[in-house]
Structures are given as structure tokens and as C-alpha cells.
Scaffold this motif. Structure first.
Motif, mmCIF file in Angstrom:
data_model
loop_
_atom_site.group_PDB
_atom_site.id
_atom_site.type_symbol
_atom_site.label_atom_id
_atom_site.label_comp_id
_atom_site.label_asym_id
_atom_site.label_seq_id
_atom_site.Cartn_x
_atom_site.Cartn_y
_atom_site.Cartn_z
ATOM 1 N N VAL A 183 -9.411 9.444 1.107
ATOM 2 C CA VAL A 183 -9.698 10.863 1.369
ATOM 3 C C VAL A 183 -9.963 11.604 0.068
ATOM 4 N N HIS A 184 -9.059 11.453 -0.888
ATOM 5 C CA HIS A 184 -9.202 12.190 -2.146
ATOM 6 C C HIS A 184 -10.419 11.712 -2.932
ATOM 7 N N ILE A 203 -17.233 7.144 2.232
ATOM 8 C CA ILE A 203 -16.554 6.113 3.014
ATOM 9 C C ILE A 203 -16.035 6.725 4.319
ATOM 10 N N GLU A 204 -16.491 6.207 5.413
ATOM 11 C CA GLU A 204 -16.030 6.640 6.742
ATOM 12 C C GLU A 204 -15.910 5.430 7.647
ATOM 13 N N PRO A 205 -14.860 5.344 8.464
ATOM 14 C CA PRO A 205 -13.733 6.283 8.524
ATOM 15 C C PRO A 205 -12.865 6.185 7.278
ATOM 16 N N GLU A 206 -12.077 7.219 7.013
ATOM 17 C CA GLU A 206 -11.269 7.292 5.796
ATOM 18 C C GLU A 206 -9.943 6.565 6.001
ATOM 19 N N VAL A 207 -10.029 5.237 5.936
ATOM 20 C CA VAL A 207 -8.846 4.403 6.163
ATOM 21 C C VAL A 207 -8.671 3.452 4.982
ATOM 22 N N ALA A 208 -7.449 2.954 4.812
ATOM 23 C CA ALA A 208 -7.128 2.051 3.712
ATOM 24 C C ALA A 208 -7.942 0.759 3.816
#
Length: 435
Positions: A183-184, A203-208
């Protein structure tokens, strides 16, 4: 207002990665240069901006004979330069001391945390990164010398955004990110792209996950300071990025390294002469990277009137002694009266706690001469300093979540750091400041 103590541990050489031994400033640049050969390097040296400094303004400390003759101590600065210039008026996002033991070829590094409360040339107490903005390389070297009893007269500065070109030339980096870091990073990418003119894909979705990052993304990742550890975690990310750069540079082609030099050297400033640079480049194969530490190693945090959130040496004398022992061993060094006087000044400055009525100086005003500062309780104005995420994180005692007064949320309270890209006039940057 509570004070949180942080003891930063040093680890043994075996536990340090290459990246933790490289400077944020020159790690990516000169890891590439080392593999190219002296002839090529010499032909490119004229691309570097060379300057002359007034040594009378550097506050060079009296040191032991061993330190003076046995070591080359250099100040390294990574600048947040939006216009491409490398002089005063720019914040030094990264400040380091590189110390070369001439007898053994070992290079040790000391990172000076940018928010460390220290004495500037005019006798005022402010964050360490204010020195370069106010006084350029002379002011920043003087700050290191006067607050750490050092004898530095040489420096190298580089525009931090030069790393975008290095990373893109190497084909990008694979980095594992947490949910919060994704996210950041996405938020920081907006400003990184704007400043450098380079592209990226959000980057989407914003996941690890583990992602292949281009230059804009990797530099944006290394700028994150909103995940609980603040500047300490940010320097760790920067070192990790440099580790990956160094690894890829070792196997890069001659043409790739030549391309990197052409792009990066024009973004470097130093007072080394071309003859000195060639001489040290000739022996670069003899150098080996040693251990690394942060300054102040023993520290605490507090929120002060005007200057905002600072890192406080606990104590300055003990931290300076630690640095000298780390770099030079038992060379007979003793603390100077100047250091004890500055320690007293730091102690007095720390009595000026921030309150709801305090004004907090904006980093954006460093070197401007305007003296502008904004209300500590300001809600998202375009230049409010730590009144959003950083202050919100501090006031929430390190809570893992919270809502800043700028737009957006984040692990350290969200919102914008200076308000510039949060809830202020440029609110389209989703609550991040490129800081």
C-alpha cells in the motif's frame, strides 16, 4: 509525553548481509563501477560534479595520530533533490560515515539517523538532516565533525533518485513485501514517478507477496517510513535494495555497467579531485567491506516544540565513544569538552516538549530562510509537519493502526507526514509524503 527507548544492536560480521555493509549513497553506483576497470572509470570521471570546500568551515576535530594517518574518513549523503541540484536547500535523507583502514583495506560504515537531535553551526539544535539543507556539504560535514569528534574533510553526495536508473538498467529487483508495504509503496510511487519521469505499474490487489519491482517501485519501497519502525526500518529496506543491486551488478554485462555510469555519474557531487578518484579506484579490488552500525546506537524518541519528532542520543558522550571504538579501536581517543557541552545543550533542548499549541518546523522550509512553521494541531494543511501520521503514531504510543488527519490510513497512523500529499492542497497522493 512518554519517551520510548530503542537500543539498536550491532551484529557480528557473519550475520550482516552485503547490503548492510554498503552505503545507501554509493552502494548501487560504485558496486557497478568496481567491475568496469580503471581506464573506463577515468574516462567518465569528468561527468561527476567536483567542488571545493572551505576546510576552515568544517570543524575538523583534533584526533589521535593513528586516526589521522591510518584512515580515510568520508561523509556520504543521499539527497532528496527534486530539481537535480546537489547543493544546499536539499534534505539529506541519508547521512553516513565511510571509514577506510588504509593498512587493511577494510571499510566500516556508520549511519547517522536523519532525525537525530544535534547542534548545527549556528548553535541551534535541530534534526541532523537540516544541516545539509541549511549549509550544503560544508554544513553537513561540520555537523558530523562537531557532534562526533571526527576529522572528515571529504564527501560524496548523490541524488537518491539515481537509484531508479541503476535498478532499471539492471532489469529490476525481486522483493518480498508485506500488505502494508504494498500500500505505502504504491502511494510513494506517484511522487517518485513525478520527480524522475520514469513509469511504473501499480500493484493490485494490494496484498503481500514477492514482486518484480522496477526502479520507481524499488526506490519507493526503500522510502517507506510508516510501518512502525520509522527511519530504522527504512534504512533496513534501503540496505536490502542495495544488497540486491550489488548482487545483480556483479553479473551485469560491460554495456550495462557503462550505461549505469553514464546515467549516475552526472548525479554525483564530491570534493575528491579526479586524480584522487582515479587513485582510489585503482586500488578498489583491495578494499573489503566490514561491519556497520547506526548512530546514535543507544537512543530514545521525543516530540519537541518547533523541531518535532527527534531521535535523542542516550547519551551523546557514550554514543560518540562507541563510534570511535567501532571505527578506530583503542586509539587513545577521549571525549572532548565540545561533546560534553553539546550533550548539555541537547538535554536542555529536550525540556521544550511539544504541546497542542506548539508549532512544528517543516522540513520543506530548511534553507529557505522563510522561518515558516505550522501549527502542531493543524489538520492536513499543505505544510504541516508531523501533525499527521508521524505525530499520530507517536501520540498513539506505537499503535499498529490509526487515522491521520490527512487522507488515507496506515500502520503508523496514516495520513501525510507533512500534509503535502495527504489532506492538503495536493491530496491526490493518498496520504503519503515523499520524505
Amino acid at each position: 509525553m512518554a519517551r520510548r527507548s530503542h537500543r539498536r544492536r550491532r551484529h557480528g560480521l557473519a550475520s550482516w548481509s552485503i547490503g548492510k555493509k554498503l552505503g545507501v549513497i554509493l552502494g548501487g553506483t560504485f558496486a557497478a563501477v568496481a567491475a568496469t576497470g580503471v581506464v573506463l572509470v577515468a574516462s567518465k570521471m569528468t561527468k561527476i560534479e567536483t567542488t571545493e570546500l572551505d576546510t576552515d568551515k568544517l570543524n575538523i576535530a583534533e584526533t589521535s595520530e593513528e586516526q589521522e594517518t591510518g584512515y580515510l574518513n568520508v561523509a556520504l549523503f543521499g539527497l532528496d533533490s527534486r530539481e537535480g541540484d546537489l547543493g544546499k536547500g536539499n534534505r539529506s535523507d541519508t547521512m553516513m560515515i565511510a571509514s577506510l583502514n588504509k593498512a587493511t583495506g577494510e571499510v566500516k560504515l556508520v549511519s547517522v539517523y536523519r532525525d537525530t537531535l544535534l547542534e548545527l553551526d549556528d548553535g541551534s539544535y535541530n534534526k541532523a538532516n537540516a544541516a545539509y539543507a541549511f549549509g550544503g556539504p560544508e554544513g553537513a560535514i561540520s555537523l558530523i565533525n562537531r557532534n562526533m569528534d571526527m576529522d572528515i574533510s571529504k564527501y560524496v553526495a548523490v541524488n537518491f533518485n539515481a537509484l531508479v536508473d541503476v535498478i532499471d538498467a539492471l532489469g529490476g529487483l525481486d522483493i518480498t513485501l508485506t500488505d502494508a508495504e504494498v500500500v505505502h509503496m504504491n502511494n510513494y510511487c506517484v511522487e517518485t514517478s513525478k520527480v524522475t519521469g520514469a513509469d511504473y505499474t501499480k500493484i493490485e490487489p494490494e496484498v503481500a507477496g514477492t514482486y518484480h519491482l522496477n526502479g520507481v517501485q524499488a526506490v519507493s519501497y526503500s522510502r517507506i517510513r510508516y510501518t512502525g519502525g520509522g527511519d530504522f526500518e527504512r534504512t533496513s529496506r534501503q540496505r536490502h535494495v542495495l544488497e540486491l543491486i550489488a548482487e545483480k551488478a556483479q553479473s551485469a554485462s560491460f554495456s550495462t555497467l557503462n550505461k549505469i555510469i553514464d546515467k549516475v555519474f552526472p548525479q554525483v557531487s564530491t570534493n575528491f579531485t579526479i586524480a584522487e578518484m582515479i587513485a582510489y579506484a585503482k586500488d578498489i579490488a583491495k578494499y573489503k567491506l566490514g561491519d556497520s552500525m547506526g548512530f546514535p546506537d543507544n537512543n530514545s524518541f521525543d516530540m519537541l516544540d518547533v523541531v518535532g519528532s527527534v531521535v535523542i542520543p542516550e547519551t551523546l558522550t557514550s554514543n560518540v565513544e562507541d563510534v570511535h571504538k567501532f571505527l578506530f579501536g583503542d586509539d587513545g581517543y577521549t571525549i572532548s569538552s565540545n561533546i560534553t557541552d553539546i550533550e548539555d545543550g541537547i538535554r536542555e533542548k529536550c525540556t521544550h516538549k511539544a504541546t497542542s499549541d506548539s508549532v512544528i518546523e517543516s522540513d520543506d522550509d530548511y534553507g529557505s530562510g522563510s522561518g515558516t512553521s505550522n501549527d502542531y494541531s493543524n489538520s492536513g494543511s499543505s505544510n504541516s509537519n508531523y501533525n499527521n501520521s508521524y505525530n499520530n503514531s507517536y501520540n498513539n504510543s506505537g499503535s499498529s493502526s490509526g487515522t491521520g488527519s490527512g487522507s488515507g490510513t496506515g500502520d503508523s497512523g496514516g495520513g501525510s507526514d507533512y500534509g503535502d500529499y495527504g489532506g492538503g492542497s495536493d491530496g491526490d497522493y493518498s496520504g503519503e509524503d515523499y520524505d
